[in-house]
Scaffold this active site. Sequence first.
Site, mmCIF file in Angstrom:
data_model
loop_
_atom_site.group_PDB
_atom_site.id
_atom_site.type_symbol
_atom_site.label_atom_id
_atom_site.label_comp_id
_atom_site.label_asym_id
_atom_site.label_seq_id
_atom_site.Cartn_x
_atom_site.Cartn_y
_atom_site.Cartn_z
ATOM 1 N N HIS A 1 0.759 -1.209 0.075
ATOM 2 C CA HIS A 1 -0.003 0.087 -0.016
ATOM 3 C C HIS A 1 0.782 1.140 -0.031
ATOM 4 O O HIS A 1 2.178 1.140 0.367
ATOM 5 C CB HIS A 1 -0.890 -0.123 1.363
ATOM 6 C CG HIS A 1 -1.784 1.064 1.503
ATOM 7 N ND1 HIS A 1 -1.393 2.323 1.706
ATOM 8 C CD2 HIS A 1 -3.171 1.004 1.330
ATOM 9 C CE1 HIS A 1 -2.707 2.900 1.916
ATOM 10 N NE2 HIS A 1 -3.719 2.047 1.435
ATOM 11 N N ASP B 1 2.961 -4.505 7.958
ATOM 12 C CA ASP B 1 1.705 -3.958 7.978
ATOM 13 C C ASP B 1 0.604 -5.042 8.036
ATOM 14 O O ASP B 1 0.200 -5.591 6.933
ATOM 15 C CB ASP B 1 1.519 -2.974 6.560
ATOM 16 C CG ASP B 1 0.455 -2.234 6.442
ATOM 17 O OD1 ASP B 1 -0.511 -2.529 7.349
ATOM 18 O OD2 ASP B 1 0.469 -1.793 5.221
ATOM 19 N N GLN C 1 -4.673 -5.394 6.700
ATOM 20 C CA GLN C 1 -5.474 -6.219 5.994
ATOM 21 C C GLN C 1 -5.830 -7.574 6.820
ATOM 22 O O GLN C 1 -6.417 -8.388 6.338
ATOM 23 C CB GLN C 1 -5.305 -6.310 4.681
ATOM 24 C CG GLN C 1 -5.595 -5.198 3.804
ATOM 25 C CD GLN C 1 -6.943 -4.700 3.823
ATOM 26 O OE1 GLN C 1 -7.940 -5.265 3.880
ATOM 27 N NE2 GLN C 1 -7.258 -3.137 3.422
ATOM 28 N N LYS D 1 -10.713 -1.027 10.352
ATOM 29 C CA LYS D 1 -10.699 -2.193 9.185
ATOM 30 C C LYS D 1 -11.013 -3.464 9.948
ATOM 31 O O LYS D 1 -10.755 -4.647 9.568
ATOM 32 C CB LYS D 1 -9.185 -2.515 8.271
ATOM 33 C CG LYS D 1 -8.816 -1.229 7.859
ATOM 34 C CD LYS D 1 -8.824 -1.103 6.389
ATOM 35 C CE LYS D 1 -8.078 0.021 5.899
ATOM 36 N NZ LYS D 1 -7.999 0.293 4.697
ATOM 37 N N CYS E 1 -4.642 2.211 -4.031
ATOM 38 C CA CYS E 1 -3.611 2.794 -3.207
ATOM 39 C C CYS E 1 -2.003 1.934 -3.484
ATOM 40 O O CYS E 1 -1.484 1.745 -2.568
ATOM 41 C CB CYS E 1 -3.701 3.204 -1.800
ATOM 42 S SG CYS E 1 -4.909 4.428 -1.496
#
Length: 555
Positions: A119, A196, A199, A222, A359
């Site tokens: 991202h 990261d 998600q 999220k 993104c």
Amino acid sequence: MPFNPMRQHFSAFNDQSDFKGIYLDSGATTQKLQTVIDITNRYYQSSVNVHRSSYKLASDTTQKFEDARRTLQSFINAKDHREIVWTKGATESINLLAACLPRSLLQKGKNIVISTLEHHANIVPWQILAEQYGLTLKVMPINDNGVLLLEEAVALIDEHTVLVAIGHVSNALGNINPIKSIITKAKTVGALTLIDGTQAVSHMAVDVQDLDCDFYVFSGHKMFGPTGVGVFYGKLPLLENMPPYQVGGEMIKKVSFKGSEFLGPPLKFEAGTPNIAGVLGLAAAANFIKSNRDTIVKQELALSRYLQQSLASLTGIKIWGDPQHKIATFSFTVNGVNHYDLASYLNIQNISVRVGHHCAMPLMEALGVDGTIRVSISCYNTEHELTNFIEALKSGICLFTNNSDSVFKNKISEEKAVDRPGELALAISQAKSWDEKYRHIMLAGKSFPRLPKEQLKEDLEIFGCESQVWLKCELIDSTLYIQGDSPSKVVRGLLAIIFEYLRGKRPNEVLDFDLNTHLKSIGLDRYLSNSRANGIEAVLDRIFDFCKEYSNTQN
Ligand code: PMP
């Protein structure tokens, strides 16, 4: 339709909700749990600050705030609650690390390794840091489907690597990356690791001790929690050796005009009044996920299998990413059909999907596409919703490929676009239904004069839209002559509407144009309210800039 018990926890799906339609964009943000809404509301009904006053309500709230830290500690199995730092979200967490990474590590000739799948939030901070300190940014490659090439990826990590920053799960494609192997390799060369997990956290259990990563970041919104709150996890010894991120109240041990002393982690990184309601809400979300983990995983797996099969049965569809190691996110393109056109058609059917580069522009470039449609599912979706989505998708594909069973009963291929000045606006304003209006937009898009391919270059491109758009403005006899292009028929149709109105007008007349009034006058305002996303507003800005420049030279 079989009842999905998960839905009752989300007010978006009850009868009073404003939300009508099918939500398949949970990768952008999830719906919020009723408990999250209740807890944040309750905080605002009697607000006090944390870590300051000692009266009862303040100390109770501070206790709840710090309990929330322990909830998140347990959620990702961190060793110590001080390893959980509250931030605004994943973006701020990554920026925090970029700002606080000890500068002694950032020596010329060293490198930072990221992946093609990242991202933008996990690209740009490292790009800037590498530029500032003379480091190289190395990018782990992917195969033609968008799957990380593990052997080549780990080979990039060497004794000069300072940091490996990689997503746990790709937001654009849904792939679960083999982060354990990457972390293991990073350890052998003494490089730090940032995962990261934005998600990942709502879809799978995360154990940072088992992963043995140095840093792990994610956003509350999220994972059914509030917006504006997230987590930066870091191993305690590393946090202790990092400088503060921002300075001010809350993170201070002592301030005098001779100098200041800071608290240790985590408060050292939490200057100012934090997002108290957000933190309390996030803890409620984490508790929900933890106690419903099995149901969530089972539901998402069943939906994933169903969607995978249904999508795979469509001709001309290309599903990107790794079919085996993935969360319930599907990113696809359809041969010969523009992704923006399809998504705008789905939008009319009240189906919310994400379209564009997600993104992840460098990823799209590597895949050789200018965008995809992304369907991201969560535990509250149902098979019935997916069946409706597939039916709508099939109709959309038919419509845009002009198949005989088109939703408009093949009218599109029989009719000709209106082409006399003002006729398009008239036809749209007289159309009785949205379907009919849409048909006129499509016809206009179909017969729209295209720009020569060699002119479709960056200097004419307008950025910030979900579809590519190019625009060329000229003055002929002191009046505006505009041309444009887009791979999307719908966008070309929208350009036709604006061009019809503006072409041949003088620059000062053009500057009086008000998009919303025009859309209202032809009955499109309700359907095209988000003109920023579909790019019309950006197109208009460019036209206005052109006209202003001309007007200035005349004054
Ligand atoms: N990383 C990934 C993988 C993401 O999906 C996102 C959000 N789309 C971000 C980072 C940034 O998250 P936020 O906007 O919540 O800061």
